[in-house]
Design a protein around this motif. Structure first.
Motif, mmCIF file in Angstrom:
data_model
loop_
_atom_site.group_PDB
_atom_site.id
_atom_site.type_symbol
_atom_site.label_atom_id
_atom_site.label_comp_id
_atom_site.label_asym_id
_atom_site.label_seq_id
_atom_site.Cartn_x
_atom_site.Cartn_y
_atom_site.Cartn_z
ATOM 1 N N VAL A 5 0.840 -1.198 0.000
ATOM 2 C CA VAL A 5 0.000 0.000 0.000
ATOM 3 C C VAL A 5 0.872 1.244 0.000
ATOM 4 O O VAL A 5 1.793 1.361 0.811
ATOM 5 C CB VAL A 5 -0.932 0.008 1.234
ATOM 6 C CG1 VAL A 5 -1.779 1.266 1.264
ATOM 7 C CG2 VAL A 5 -1.814 -1.233 1.237
ATOM 8 N N VAL A 17 -5.181 6.447 0.887
ATOM 9 C CA VAL A 17 -4.559 5.444 0.027
ATOM 10 C C VAL A 17 -4.415 6.011 -1.376
ATOM 11 O O VAL A 17 -5.392 6.453 -1.974
ATOM 12 C CB VAL A 17 -5.395 4.140 0.004
ATOM 13 C CG1 VAL A 17 -4.742 3.117 -0.909
ATOM 14 C CG2 VAL A 17 -5.564 3.591 1.416
ATOM 15 N N ILE A 20 -2.358 0.655 -4.665
ATOM 16 C CA ILE A 20 -2.009 -0.625 -4.057
ATOM 17 C C ILE A 20 -1.367 -1.521 -5.104
ATOM 18 O O ILE A 20 -1.517 -1.288 -6.316
ATOM 19 C CB ILE A 20 -3.231 -1.344 -3.429
ATOM 20 C CG1 ILE A 20 -4.226 -1.748 -4.509
ATOM 21 C CG2 ILE A 20 -3.896 -0.479 -2.377
ATOM 22 C CD1 ILE A 20 -5.284 -2.706 -4.002
ATOM 23 N N TRP A 63 -0.970 -4.970 6.065
ATOM 24 C CA TRP A 63 -2.171 -4.707 5.274
ATOM 25 C C TRP A 63 -2.758 -6.015 4.768
ATOM 26 O O TRP A 63 -2.029 -6.938 4.415
ATOM 27 C CB TRP A 63 -1.831 -3.842 4.066
ATOM 28 C CG TRP A 63 -1.421 -2.459 4.399
ATOM 29 C CD1 TRP A 63 -0.147 -1.974 4.432
ATOM 30 C CD2 TRP A 63 -2.268 -1.360 4.713
ATOM 31 N NE1 TRP A 63 -0.161 -0.641 4.755
ATOM 32 C CE2 TRP A 63 -1.448 -0.238 4.934
ATOM 33 C CE3 TRP A 63 -3.650 -1.216 4.844
ATOM 34 C CZ2 TRP A 63 -1.963 1.007 5.270
ATOM 35 C CZ3 TRP A 63 -4.158 0.024 5.178
ATOM 36 C CH2 TRP A 63 -3.331 1.116 5.376
#
Length: 75
Positions: A5, A17, A20, A63
């Motif tokens: 991430v 965010v 990813i 994550w």
């Protein structure tokens, strides 16, 4: 499933965010709501294949990406 991430954290702990990476190139995401509980920090994301929940586990600071059942984008 484990995931890499690219993100930033606000002073209040909220996550922003940017992108990813699973086993393919980096993917830009659309971010939805987020919340924290005993498991950690949860963030809703929209990817090309549908909606997912991103979890930053509190105990390990790792994550995890979860697919949300019934939330696949119609092709």
């Amino acid at each position: 499933m484990p995931v890499e991430v690219d993100c930033t954290f606000d002073e209040d702990g909220r996550v922003r965010v940017r992108r990813i990476r699973l086993s393919r190139p980096w993917q830009i995401v659309e971010q939805g709501r987020q919340w924290a509980d005993a498991e950690g920090r949860h963030v809703l994301l929209m990817l090309p294949d549908g909606a997912h929940e991103l979890l930053l586990r509190a105990e390990t600071l790792t994550w995890e990406l979860r697919e949300l059942p019934g939330m696949r984008r119609l092709m």
